[in-house]
Design a protein around this motif. Sequence first.
Motif, PDB file in Angstrom:
ATOM      1  N   ASN A  85      -4.163  -1.572  -0.081  1.00 25.29           N
ATOM      2  CA  ASN A  85      -5.314  -1.410  -0.079  1.00 25.29           C
ATOM      3  C   ASN A  85      -5.591   0.240   1.193  1.00 25.29           C
ATOM      4  O   ASN A  85      -6.719  -0.055   2.583  1.00 25.29           O
ATOM      5  CB  ASN A  85      -5.857  -2.669   1.389  1.00 25.29           C
ATOM      6  N   THR A  86      -5.446   0.642   0.473  1.00 30.95           N
ATOM      7  CA  THR A  86      -5.761   2.040   1.435  1.00 30.95           C
ATOM      8  C   THR A  86      -6.211   3.355   0.289  1.00 30.95           C
ATOM      9  O   THR A  86      -6.578   2.950  -0.647  1.00 30.95           O
ATOM     10  CB  THR A  86      -4.303   3.067   1.232  1.00 30.95           C
ATOM     11  N   GLU A 102      -0.482   0.302   4.750  1.00 32.55           N
ATOM     12  CA  GLU A 102      -1.664  -0.221   4.578  1.00 32.55           C
ATOM     13  C   GLU A 102      -2.915  -0.096   5.309  1.00 32.55           C
ATOM     14  O   GLU A 102      -3.175   0.068   6.557  1.00 32.55           O
ATOM     15  CB  GLU A 102      -1.532  -2.197   4.437  1.00 32.55           C
ATOM     16  N   ASP A 103      -4.315  -0.298   4.293  1.00 29.72           N
ATOM     17  CA  ASP A 103      -6.096  -0.349   5.109  1.00 29.72           C
ATOM     18  C   ASP A 103      -5.689   0.864   5.756  1.00 29.72           C
ATOM     19  O   ASP A 103      -6.952   1.112   6.406  1.00 29.72           O
ATOM     20  CB  ASP A 103      -5.574  -1.832   6.346  1.00 29.72           C
ATOM     21  N   LYS A 119      -0.283   2.195   9.060  1.00 26.94           N
ATOM     22  CA  LYS A 119      -1.447   1.028   8.936  1.00 26.94           C
ATOM     23  C   LYS A 119      -2.766   1.065   9.960  1.00 26.94           C
ATOM     24  O   LYS A 119      -2.458   1.498  10.940  1.00 26.94           O
ATOM     25  CB  LYS A 119      -1.060  -0.715   8.833  1.00 26.94           C
ATOM     26  N   ASP A 120      -3.802   0.814   9.303  1.00 27.59           N
ATOM     27  CA  ASP A 120      -4.711   0.418   9.896  1.00 27.59           C
ATOM     28  C   ASP A 120      -5.749   2.454  10.540  1.00 27.59           C
ATOM     29  O   ASP A 120      -6.278   2.674  11.646  1.00 27.59           O
ATOM     30  CB  ASP A 120      -5.252  -0.551  10.771  1.00 27.59           C
ATOM     31  N   THR A 163     -12.883   0.345  10.809  1.00 28.30           N
ATOM     32  CA  THR A 163     -12.910  -0.938  10.286  1.00 28.30           C
ATOM     33  C   THR A 163     -13.374  -1.371   9.421  1.00 28.30           C
ATOM     34  O   THR A 163     -12.796  -1.475   8.644  1.00 28.30           O
ATOM     35  CB  THR A 163     -11.957  -1.677  10.718  1.00 28.30           C
ATOM     36  N   LYS A 166     -13.912   0.894   6.367  1.00 27.13           N
ATOM     37  CA  LYS A 166     -12.803   1.381   5.490  1.00 27.13           C
ATOM     38  C   LYS A 166     -12.203   0.462   4.605  1.00 27.13           C
ATOM     39  O   LYS A 166     -12.123  -0.143   3.419  1.00 27.13           O
ATOM     40  CB  LYS A 166     -11.215   1.198   5.847  1.00 27.13           C
ATOM     41  N   ARG A 167     -13.024  -1.078   4.625  1.00 27.17           N
ATOM     42  CA  ARG A 167     -13.006  -2.577   4.363  1.00 27.17           C
ATOM     43  C   ARG A 167     -13.815  -2.473   3.318  1.00 27.17           C
ATOM     44  O   ARG A 167     -13.743  -2.600   1.917  1.00 27.17           O
ATOM     45  CB  ARG A 167     -12.866  -3.795   5.372  1.00 27.17           C
ATOM     46  N   VAL A 170     -13.417   0.086   0.161  1.00 27.53           N
ATOM     47  CA  VAL A 170     -11.989  -0.331  -0.766  1.00 27.53           C
ATOM     48  C   VAL A 170     -12.753  -2.197  -1.804  1.00 27.53           C
ATOM     49  O   VAL A 170     -12.211  -1.916  -2.935  1.00 27.53           O
ATOM     50  CB  VAL A 170     -10.682  -1.121   0.013  1.00 27.53           C
TER      51      VAL A 170
END
Length: 187
Positions: A85-86, A102-103, A119-120, A163, A166-167, A170
């Motif tokens: 999920n990047t 991830e992320d 991550k994140d 955040t 980013k979601r 994706v």
Amino acid sequence: MKRNFKMHLPNPHKQHPKVSKRAWISETALIIGNVSIADDVFVGPNAVLRADEPGSSITVHRGCNVQDNVVVHSLSHSEVLIGKNTSLAHSCIVHGPCRIGEDCFIGFGAVVFDCNIGKDTLVLHKSIVRGVDISSGRMVPDGTVITRQDCADALEDITKDLTEFKRSVVKANIDLVEGYIRLREES
């Protein structure tokens, strides 16, 4: 619509790309050598993923998006790992050795090389990250150059709105993958 495999090429060591049937790869993307691409991955127009030097590899995990004009290259005896999920945004460069958790989100025109990104984490547009480890949940501001570990350690935490951003990127790209696969299956 038939898949165009002309742009999926072996490297001089006869290693061929391994691309999931549940990924969508633009016909103008170039994928060479020891590259693995998982399910739900979007690879946009003119992206280049190249693992052609001896001992090099690139792994793109599930749910990633490699947008238009992105370059991912791995040096000899190194690897590039892109966590689940990047997002690799338009025209960024990811050069191995490099691990991205991830992320994560790597912004427009950013360059990451010889680094580990937790991550994140968000690396914003036109930034450079080289030779450092960035902890999880951090943010590299637009245009920042991070080449010393003390600068990487001083980065601020990612904000809630970034955040969510980013979601949303994706999700939009996974929706594109599903739509393009549906079109391919209908043809």
